[in-house]
Design a protein around this motif. Structure first.
Motif, PDB file in Angstrom:
ATOM      1  N   MET A   1      51.051  21.069  49.731  1.00  0.00           N
ATOM      2  CA  MET A   1      49.717  21.440  48.950  1.00  0.00           C
ATOM      3  C   MET A   1      48.815  20.240  49.369  1.00  0.00           C
ATOM      4  N   PRO A   2      47.570  20.613  49.652  1.00  0.00           N
ATOM      5  CA  PRO A   2      46.576  19.519  49.869  1.00  0.00           C
ATOM      6  C   PRO A   2      46.342  18.530  48.777  1.00  0.00           C
ATOM      7  N   THR A   3      45.966  17.335  49.063  1.00  0.00           N
ATOM      8  CA  THR A   3      45.669  16.539  47.969  1.00  0.00           C
ATOM      9  C   THR A   3      44.152  16.786  47.841  1.00  0.00           C
ATOM     10  N   ILE A   4      43.577  16.259  46.452  1.00  0.00           N
ATOM     11  CA  ILE A   4      42.264  16.175  46.228  1.00  0.00           C
ATOM     12  C   ILE A   4      41.804  14.762  45.304  1.00  0.00           C
ATOM     13  N   ASP A   5      40.869  14.282  45.627  1.00  0.00           N
ATOM     14  CA  ASP A   5      40.797  13.050  45.074  1.00  0.00           C
ATOM     15  C   ASP A   5      40.311  13.211  43.631  1.00  0.00           C
ATOM     16  N   LYS A   6      40.447  12.114  42.951  1.00  0.00           N
ATOM     17  CA  LYS A   6      40.202  12.306  41.461  1.00  0.00           C
ATOM     18  C   LYS A   6      38.483  12.532  41.172  1.00  0.00           C
ATOM     19  N   GLY A   7      37.628  12.063  41.912  1.00  0.00           N
ATOM     20  CA  GLY A   7      36.432  12.350  41.571  1.00  0.00           C
ATOM     21  C   GLY A   7      36.023  13.826  41.674  1.00  0.00           C
ATOM     22  N   SER A   8      36.635  14.397  42.928  1.00  0.00           N
ATOM     23  CA  SER A   8      36.393  15.830  43.153  1.00  0.00           C
ATOM     24  C   SER A   8      37.116  16.798  42.002  1.00  0.00           C
ATOM     25  N   LEU A   9      38.188  16.501  41.617  1.00  0.00           N
ATOM     26  CA  LEU A   9      39.035  16.968  40.695  1.00  0.00           C
ATOM     27  C   LEU A   9      38.008  16.969  39.336  1.00  0.00           C
ATOM     28  N   VAL A  10      37.516  16.078  38.812  1.00  0.00           N
ATOM     29  CA  VAL A  10      36.521  15.889  37.737  1.00  0.00           C
ATOM     30  C   VAL A  10      35.471  16.890  37.998  1.00  0.00           C
ATOM     31  N   ILE A  11      34.760  16.821  39.067  1.00  0.00           N
ATOM     32  CA  ILE A  11      33.524  17.853  39.524  1.00  0.00           C
ATOM     33  C   ILE A  11      34.042  19.176  39.205  1.00  0.00           C
ATOM     34  N   CYS A  12      35.128  19.561  40.011  1.00  0.00           N
ATOM     35  CA  CYS A  12      35.733  20.900  39.584  1.00  0.00           C
ATOM     36  C   CYS A  12      36.007  21.391  38.217  1.00  0.00           C
ATOM     37  N   LEU A  13      36.508  20.393  37.421  1.00  0.00           N
ATOM     38  CA  LEU A  13      36.656  20.742  36.009  1.00  0.00           C
ATOM     39  C   LEU A  13      35.402  21.087  35.335  1.00  0.00           C
ATOM     40  N   GLN A  14      34.504  20.285  35.688  1.00  0.00           N
ATOM     41  CA  GLN A  14      33.119  20.310  34.936  1.00  0.00           C
ATOM     42  C   GLN A  14      32.590  21.417  35.297  1.00  0.00           C
ATOM     43  N   ALA A  15      32.434  21.725  36.907  1.00  0.00           N
ATOM     44  CA  ALA A  15      31.838  22.999  37.267  1.00  0.00           C
ATOM     45  C   ALA A  15      32.493  24.359  36.765  1.00  0.00           C
ATOM     46  N   LEU A  16      33.703  24.406  36.550  1.00  0.00           N
ATOM     47  CA  LEU A  16      34.399  25.700  35.984  1.00  0.00           C
ATOM     48  C   LEU A  16      33.904  25.638  34.597  1.00  0.00           C
ATOM     49  N   GLU A  17      34.006  24.683  33.770  1.00  0.00           N
ATOM     50  CA  GLU A  17      33.480  24.821  32.395  1.00  0.00           C
ATOM     51  C   GLU A  17      32.125  25.336  32.328  1.00  0.00           C
ATOM     52  N   ARG A  18      31.287  24.705  32.989  1.00  0.00           N
ATOM     53  CA  ARG A  18      29.822  25.240  33.083  1.00  0.00           C
ATOM     54  C   ARG A  18      29.679  26.634  33.562  1.00  0.00           C
ATOM     55  N   ALA A  19      30.550  26.983  34.519  1.00  0.00           N
ATOM     56  CA  ALA A  19      30.464  28.361  34.880  1.00  0.00           C
ATOM     57  C   ALA A  19      30.788  29.211  33.886  1.00  0.00           C
ATOM     58  N   ILE A  20      31.839  28.815  33.266  1.00  0.00           N
ATOM     59  CA  ILE A  20      32.320  29.938  31.951  1.00  0.00           C
ATOM     60  C   ILE A  20      31.361  30.006  30.905  1.00  0.00           C
ATOM     61  N   GLU A  21      30.747  28.991  30.603  1.00  0.00           N
ATOM     62  CA  GLU A  21      29.627  28.910  29.610  1.00  0.00           C
ATOM     63  C   GLU A  21      28.483  29.758  29.812  1.00  0.00           C
ATOM     64  N   PHE A  22      27.905  29.656  31.494  1.00  0.00           N
ATOM     65  CA  PHE A  22      26.937  30.298  31.749  1.00  0.00           C
ATOM     66  C   PHE A  22      27.250  31.861  31.903  1.00  0.00           C
ATOM     67  N   ASN A  23      28.430  32.192  32.202  1.00  0.00           N
ATOM     68  CA  ASN A  23      28.838  33.602  32.232  1.00  0.00           C
ATOM     69  C   ASN A  23      28.888  34.197  31.067  1.00  0.00           C
ATOM     70  N   GLU A  24      29.616  33.453  29.763  1.00  0.00           N
ATOM     71  CA  GLU A  24      29.639  33.770  28.616  1.00  0.00           C
ATOM     72  C   GLU A  24      28.000  33.968  28.020  1.00  0.00           C
ATOM     73  N   PHE A  25      27.144  33.340  28.563  1.00  0.00           N
ATOM     74  CA  PHE A  25      25.559  33.377  28.231  1.00  0.00           C
ATOM     75  C   PHE A  25      25.059  34.692  28.797  1.00  0.00           C
ATOM     76  N   ILE A  26      25.206  34.990  30.018  1.00  0.00           N
ATOM     77  CA  ILE A  26      24.853  36.157  30.674  1.00  0.00           C
ATOM     78  C   ILE A  26      25.460  37.232  30.218  1.00  0.00           C
ATOM     79  N   SER A  27      26.558  37.428  29.907  1.00  0.00           N
ATOM     80  CA  SER A  27      27.181  38.554  29.261  1.00  0.00           C
ATOM     81  C   SER A  27      26.860  38.946  28.192  1.00  0.00           C
ATOM     82  N   GLN A  28      25.954  38.300  27.341  1.00  0.00           N
ATOM     83  CA  GLN A  28      25.374  38.929  26.203  1.00  0.00           C
ATOM     84  C   GLN A  28      24.127  39.670  26.621  1.00  0.00           C
ATOM     85  N   SER A  29      23.751  39.592  27.578  1.00  0.00           N
ATOM     86  CA  SER A  29      22.418  40.518  28.015  1.00  0.00           C
ATOM     87  C   SER A  29      22.722  42.018  28.018  1.00  0.00           C
TER      88      SER A  29
END
Length: 78
Positions: A1-29
């Motif tokens: 399995m490829p390794t990922i640096d900790k900074g990139s891991l933090v960005i991925c976590l935050q980006a996924l969380e924001r994507a979920i929040e955005f999709n929940e907002f859009i799904s209300q339309s």
């Protein structure tokens, strides 16, 4: 399995969380099919959970990292 640096891991976590929040907002339309966004969010949540577990393990090994709760609000399953 490829390794990922900790900074990139933090960005991925935050980006996924924001994507979920955005999709929940859009799904209300009235102009979109909520089921499509629920499926996408389900997949995002699975991935977020996997990455959160990896980050939590990294926190155990590296005490200089911020705790997961300071990075994302998402409550993942351990």
């Amino acid at each position: 399995m490829p390794t990922i640096d900790k900074g990139s891991l933090v960005i991925c976590l935050q980006a996924l969380e924001r994507a979920i929040e955005f999709n929940e907002f859009i799904s209300q339309s009235d102009t979109v099919e909520e089921d499509n966004y629920e499926e996408i969010n389900y997949r995002y949540e699975l991935t977020l959970n996997k990455l959160a577990k990896i980050y939590t393990e990294e926190c155990r090994n590296d005490k200089s990292l911020l705790p997961l709760e300071k990075i994302i609000k998402y409550n993942f399953i351990e």
